[in-house]
Structure formats: structure tokens, C-alpha cells
Write an enzyme that holds these catalytic residues in place. Structure first.
Site, mmCIF file in Angstrom:
data_model
loop_
_atom_site.group_PDB
_atom_site.id
_atom_site.type_symbol
_atom_site.label_atom_id
_atom_site.label_comp_id
_atom_site.label_asym_id
_atom_site.label_seq_id
_atom_site.Cartn_x
_atom_site.Cartn_y
_atom_site.Cartn_z
ATOM 1 N N ARG A 53 85.509 -11.380 66.313
ATOM 2 C CA ARG A 53 84.606 -12.453 66.721
ATOM 3 C C ARG A 53 85.271 -13.803 66.487
ATOM 4 O O ARG A 53 86.225 -13.920 65.716
ATOM 5 C CB ARG A 53 83.280 -12.386 65.967
ATOM 6 C CG ARG A 53 83.401 -12.540 64.442
ATOM 7 C CD ARG A 53 83.063 -13.933 63.952
ATOM 8 N NE ARG A 53 83.405 -14.126 62.552
ATOM 9 C CZ ARG A 53 84.554 -14.623 62.137
ATOM 10 N NH1 ARG A 53 85.490 -14.964 62.990
ATOM 11 N NH2 ARG A 53 84.783 -14.790 60.851
ATOM 12 N N ASP A 62 77.412 -18.256 55.523
ATOM 13 C CA ASP A 62 76.670 -16.983 55.607
ATOM 14 C C ASP A 62 76.367 -16.449 54.211
ATOM 15 O O ASP A 62 75.245 -16.027 53.919
ATOM 16 C CB ASP A 62 77.382 -15.938 56.492
ATOM 17 C CG ASP A 62 78.816 -15.598 56.088
ATOM 18 O OD1 ASP A 62 79.395 -16.312 55.244
ATOM 19 O OD2 ASP A 62 79.357 -14.586 56.616
ATOM 20 N N GLY A 161 91.330 -15.044 60.849
ATOM 21 C CA GLY A 161 89.982 -15.596 60.999
ATOM 22 C C GLY A 161 89.228 -15.067 62.202
ATOM 23 O O GLY A 161 88.188 -15.603 62.572
ATOM 24 N N SER A 164 89.422 -9.203 62.136
ATOM 25 C CA SER A 164 89.957 -7.876 62.419
ATOM 26 C C SER A 164 89.444 -6.893 61.375
ATOM 27 O O SER A 164 89.143 -5.743 61.685
ATOM 28 C CB SER A 164 91.484 -7.903 62.400
ATOM 29 O OG SER A 164 91.943 -8.367 61.155
ATOM 30 N N ASP A 208 80.429 -11.464 60.229
ATOM 31 C CA ASP A 208 81.399 -10.793 61.088
ATOM 32 C C ASP A 208 80.907 -9.440 61.565
ATOM 33 O O ASP A 208 81.051 -9.076 62.733
ATOM 34 C CB ASP A 208 82.729 -10.623 60.341
ATOM 35 C CG ASP A 208 83.235 -11.945 59.809
ATOM 36 O OD1 ASP A 208 82.655 -12.975 60.169
ATOM 37 O OD2 ASP A 208 84.200 -11.942 59.040
ATOM 38 N N LYS A 256 93.033 -12.868 52.880
ATOM 39 C CA LYS A 256 91.998 -13.268 51.920
ATOM 40 C C LYS A 256 91.844 -12.295 50.765
ATOM 41 O O LYS A 256 91.375 -12.674 49.705
ATOM 42 C CB LYS A 256 90.657 -13.433 52.621
ATOM 43 C CG LYS A 256 90.653 -14.593 53.593
ATOM 44 C CD LYS A 256 89.263 -14.961 53.985
ATOM 45 C CE LYS A 256 88.463 -13.776 54.516
ATOM 46 N NZ LYS A 256 89.076 -13.077 55.670
HETATM 47 P P1 NG1 Z 1 87.063 -13.948 58.357
HETATM 48 O O1 NG1 Z 1 87.921 -15.104 58.209
HETATM 49 O O2 NG1 Z 1 86.963 -13.514 59.761
HETATM 50 O O3 NG1 Z 1 87.465 -12.771 57.514
HETATM 51 C C1 NG1 Z 1 85.226 -14.630 56.499
HETATM 52 C C2 NG1 Z 1 84.016 -13.808 56.082
HETATM 53 C C3 NG1 Z 1 82.729 -14.265 56.768
HETATM 54 C C4 NG1 Z 1 82.527 -15.751 56.599
HETATM 55 C C5 NG1 Z 1 83.812 -16.493 57.013
HETATM 56 C C6 NG1 Z 1 83.732 -17.983 56.767
HETATM 57 C C7 NG1 Z 1 84.645 -11.502 55.542
HETATM 58 C C8 NG1 Z 1 84.651 -10.099 55.993
HETATM 59 N N1 NG1 Z 1 84.220 -12.409 56.412
HETATM 60 O O4 NG1 Z 1 85.561 -14.357 57.850
HETATM 61 O O5 NG1 Z 1 81.631 -13.538 56.249
HETATM 62 O O6 NG1 Z 1 82.129 -16.085 55.300
HETATM 63 O O7 NG1 Z 1 84.952 -16.012 56.318
HETATM 64 O O8 NG1 Z 1 82.701 -18.554 57.496
HETATM 65 O O9 NG1 Z 1 85.005 -11.792 54.418
HETATM 66 MG MG MG Z 2 88.270 -10.656 57.616
#
Ligand code: NG1
Ligand code: MG
Length: 496
Positions: A53, A62, A161, A164, A208, A256
Site C-alpha cells: 500500500r 495509526d 514504506g 511489503s 497496512d 524497521k
Molecule cells: P511501513 O513503513 O509500511 O512498514 C509502518 C507501520 C504502519 C504505520 C506506518 C507509519 C508496520 C507493519 N507498519 O508502515 O502501521 O505505523 O509505519 O505511518 O509496522
Molecule cells: Mg513494513
């Protein structure tokens, strides 16, 4: 309200629309052929599919309980699955076997399910599959699971971001549920996926997974988490010339799971600490997240429109009076919250590991309230009819720009390459541009007139990619920057 009817999973064609795979039929066919060569004499019974997404607006709110506005992208994860009754083993392989080595494990009894462990310290691609697999078995108490032969093909860029990881977790949950013939609604699958992705070590929100499961073609999704999870499809404004979104990857990867203690998990903790402080200060009550502070405040006032603004102004005043706009050390937090250091560690810092010298309550809570308010404005603009086209697009772009500024200055989740890329995107004709997803690297999303996409992409290639990454091939460039239209959510393809 669950805005998608609760249909059992067995009615897969209603719940997870059977895809029109013509556009991608080559990819599906080659997945099946690969399956046959990796697992001789076996044939997949179905392919589960879940997309990544792009978040249009609503970053890092969130997990604080506020609504967000993402949309699914066309890039997705596919898992071809054959089921066996002969054993309880799961075998998983990837079409990109060079990079992602095969893995397999045995199910050894219900009580040992926890041992289908997701070792956070080993960053293994199959961990995300295990999250979804374990989530389904654990949630449903399944102690006699089917054996599975799985082959994965993922085309969502990783660590950038675009989610995936969640696409993979959702897809694995869906595949496991289907292989074991269980009845689950979309909402249940989503909630299980949200919960079980946390096995991988991030204290993440639910944007996500909800986007991956609930998205509908040509719509963005307004996701709310309170009082219960809801996902409302939002038609993006139809204006002339039409608008498009372009994703551009900074090519700075941000894993992350590895940086969790100093980035993502720390931000979750900072927003919780702020919620605790603000709840006590404003109402003498313990609040778990900032949304709860907002709800309590809502109950005390008739003015419905400007509550987020009030709270945003309140944090300005509060932390200025305390002279604490620059954050708190652990000792200073202990004075503020009236807890010992040990109590703070126990209450806030142990569930997921966190490392920090200072905890920024002011900057994080200010971002959250302002960003939540921007999401509402974005959503309202999308719904309002009869406005002048230029005005609509200008306001949406402006909200995206403000969002980026706040991510950069208050939430400290940008990086110099993302800032530079956003600047280049705006120079290249974007009406709004911002980092998307968690940040610290990864992608930007830009709002642009559709008829200018090509020119825009050339401009960004010349001014960002050619200078910073001169060796990229054309194929790599196509993966780094591309236009996207809101795509559909998770689906099942039956193989006859
Ligand atoms: P991404 O960067 O796609 O992993 C993460 C969090 C979301 C949200 C965003 C910041 C996970 C799985 N997803 O997204 O829930 O907090 O960062 O808006 O950790
Ligand atoms: Mg992620």
C-alpha cells in the site's frame, strides 16, 4: 460497523474477488511453472494474493488510534499453495531463490505453537510467513494443521514504506486459513494479521494490513480503529485533468525491525508517554494512547470541529510552560509522571526494546494531533462535491506538504535523501509530496496531474537518480519511480 459483510472464507469468490489476472497472466503462469520445477509432481491448488500500500496521508498515527488514508498499490505478494494431508510440514520457497533461501518447519503440537518462533534477531524473510501462519493457528486453536507446499513471488519493494512485510503477513494468513478450511471474515483476517505481525518485533499499528485486505480498486481507504476497525472506500476526486500519484523510492533502505529500538518502537512509546502525561494533566486519568485523550476531551466539549486543534494548541502551551519542548531524560520523565525509573521501564519500555537519551513528548504528540486533523480534512475534500477542481487539488497537495514538514520537523522520521527527493518532486511539478510509510528512508508519494506524469518522472530521474545512483539500469529505474492507481485488496486465484 464492519462495512464489508461478514461472509465466511469459504465463499471466497465474494470475499476475495477472483482476480482478472489477464494483465499479469504471464507472472501467474510462470509462478505455476516454477512451482512444478521446485516441487516435482505437485500442483498448486490456489494462489493467495495481497498487495502493498501507499499511504496518502496519516503517518505514524495509526498506533495512536487515529484514522489514516492509504490505498493499495498494484505491486503485491503471491503465494502458490498445495495442501497435503500426509504431514504437517510447511515448505516455503521463493521464485527469487538466490536472495531468499527455502525454509521449512514441522508443526509439533498445539502447545508448541509458540515455538514456530519468529526469531527477531535473525532477519529471515520466512519470519513474516511464520507470523501469519502462527497467527491463524493460534487464533483458531488449530492443532491438526494441513501440510503446505508454498512458493512465493513478491514484487513490493522491501524496506521502503510500501508495506511489503504486511502484504506478506496478510497473504500468509490468508493462505494458511484457506489451506485449513477455516471460516473467517475480512475483519478477522485483518485483526489476526495486525496482531501477529507484532511477533516480528515491531509494535505496529494496523494501517497496512487493513489496506492490504480491504482496499477496493479506484478507491482510497479511510481506516478508523476506534471504537472498532472500519474501512470506508473513498473515491478520489474526479477532476480535469485527472490526478495521479507517483511513488519515488529514495533507495535508502530502512529495516524497521533492526532499527526498531531507536526509531519505530521508540515513537510508539513516546506517543504513549505523551498520552499518559496529557491524560493526567487534563483529566486526572490514565490514557493509553492519544486517541483516548481526544475521546475524553470530546466528551467535555460541545465544539466538535476544532477539538484536535485545541489539543494541538494545548500541547504547545503545556510543554512550553514546563520548558520541555526539547524532550525528557528518563530521570525527568520520572519526575513528570511520578513514577520511579523502574516503574517507567516496566510500564513503557519492556514490551518492545527501546533505546533513547531523550523522549520527545511535545514534538510527537503535536504531530499526531495535527496529522489526524489533516487526514480528516483530506477525507472531507475527497467527499465534497462542486468545488473548483484547481482548489481541490491545491488543498490536497498542501495537506501532503504539511504532512511531510511535520514528519520531518516534529516526528523526526525523515532523512536528508527523502527531504531532497520531496524537494525535487515539487520542483518537477508535483502539487504535493511527502514521505510515505514509516520513513527514515523508503519512498515518497507525490500528487500530480496525470498528463504530466511522464515529464515529472524524467525530471526526478535526471535530478535525483542520475546524480545519486548513476549506475541504475532502466529496469531498476522503473522499479524506483512509478505512477500508481488505487488497486484492489487481497484476493484468491483458484487453480483448476
Ligand atoms: P511501513 O513503513 O509500511 O512498514 C509502518 C507501520 C504502519 C504505520 C506506518 C507509519 C508496520 C507493519 N507498519 O508502515 O502501521 O505505523 O509505519 O505511518 O509496522
Ligand atoms: Mg513494513
Amino acid at each position: 460497523m464492519d462495512c464489508v459483510p461478514s461472509i465466511p472464507l469459504s465463499s471466497i469468490s465474494q470475499l476475495y474477488p477472483l482476480l482478472d489476472i489477464s494483465a499479469q497472466s504471464v507472472r501467474y503462469k510462470s509462478l505455476i511453472e516454477n512451482f512444478h520445477s521446485i516441487y516435482p509432481n505437485r500442483s498448486p491448488k490456489f494462489i493467495a494474493r495481497a498487495p502493498g500500500r501507499v499511504n496518502l496521508i496519516g503517518e505514524h498515527i495509526d498506533y495512536a488510534g487515529f484514522g489514516v488514508l492509504p490505498t493499495a498499490i498494484g505491486r503485491d505478494i503471491l503465494i502458490a499453495v498445495e495442501i497435503t494431508e500426509n504431514d504437517k510440514r510447511v515448505r516455503i520457497a521463493n521464485v527469487n531463490g538466490e536472495k531468499y533461501k527455502p525454509d521449512s518447519w514441522n508443526f509439533e503440537g498445539k502447545n508448541k505453537i509458540v515455538e514456530i518462533i519468529v526469531d527477531v534477531n535473525v532477519s529471515k524473510w520466512s519470519n513474516y510467513f511464520k507470523c501469519g501462519y502462527k497467527g491463524i493457528l493460534q487464533h483458531l486453536g488449530i492443532d491438526d494443521p494441513k501440510g503446505m507446499y508454498c512458493l512465493v513471488d513478491g514484487i513490493v519493494p522491501s524496506a521502503s514504506g510500501l508495506s511489503s512485510s504486511s502484504a506478506f503477513v496478510c497473504c500468509a494468513a490468508l493462505a494458511t486459513a484457506l489451506a485449513n478450511d477455516v471460516n473467517l471474515t475480512k475483519k478477522q483476517i485483518t485483526e489476526i494479521s495486525i496482531e501477529c505481525e507484532r511477533f516480528a518485533g515491531l509494535n505496529s499499528g494496523g494501517m497496512d494490513q487493513t489496506a492490504s485486505i480491504f482496499s477496493q480498486i479506484e478507491h482510497a481507504l479511510y481506516i478508523q480503529f476506534f471504537p472498532t476497525l472500519t474501512a470506508i472506500p473513498v473515491k478520489l476526486p474526479t477532476i480535469t485533468p485527472p490526478i495521479a500519484f507517483v511513488i519515488a523510492n529514495s533507495l535508502i533502505t530502512s529495516d524497521k525491525v533492526i532499527t526498531g529500538p531507536i526509531h519505530y518502537n521508540l515513537r510508539v512509546v513516546e506517543t504513549k508517554l505523551a498520552a499518559y502525561d496529557l491524560g493526567k494533566t487534563l483529566f486526572g486519568k490514565e490514557c493509553e494512547h492519544l486517541r483516548q485523550v481526544y475521546d475524553m476531551y470530546s466528551q467535555t466539549t460541545e465544539v466538535k470541529d476544532s477539538q484536535l486543534e485545541y489539543l494541538s494548541n494545548f500541547v504547545d502551551k503545556h510543554y512550553t510552560e514546563l520548558k520541555k519542548r526539547e524532550g525528557y531524560s528518563l530521570d525527568e520523565l520520572s519526575v513528570l509522571l511520578n513514577f520511579s525509573r523502574e516503574e517507567i521501564e516496566e510500564k513503557f519500555l519492556t514490551k518492545f526494546p527501546v533505546q533513547a537519551e531523550r523522549f520527545h513528548l511535545y514534538k510527537r504528540s503535536k504531530h499526531v494531533f495535527d496529522e489526524a486533523s489533516r487526514v480528516l480534512k483530506f477525507y472531507e475534500i475527497c467527499q465534497a462535491d462542486g468545488k473548483n477542481d484547481q482548489e481541490i487539488i491545491k488543498s490536497l497537495g498542501e495537506l501532503m506538504n504539511q504532512s511531510h514538514k511535520s514528519c520531518k520537523e516534529l516526528f523526526d522520521c525523515s532523512c536528508k535523501e527523502l527531504d531532497e527527493l520531496v524537494k525535487i518532486c515539487l520542483e518537477g511539478g508535483a502539487i504535493g509530496s511527502r514521505l510515505t510509510g514509516a520513513g527514515w528512508g523508503g519512498c515518497t508519494v507525490s500528487l500530480i496531474h496525470e498528463d504530466q506524469v511522464e515529464k515529472f518522472i524524467c525530471y526526478v530521474i535526471e535530478n535525483y537518480y542520475k546524480l545519486r545512483f548513476p549506475l541504475l539500469t532502466n529496469g531498476q529505474l522503473k522499479d524506483a519511480i512509478f505512477a500508481t492507481k488505487p488497486g484492489s485488496g487481497a484476493a484468491i486465484v483458484e487453480i483448476k
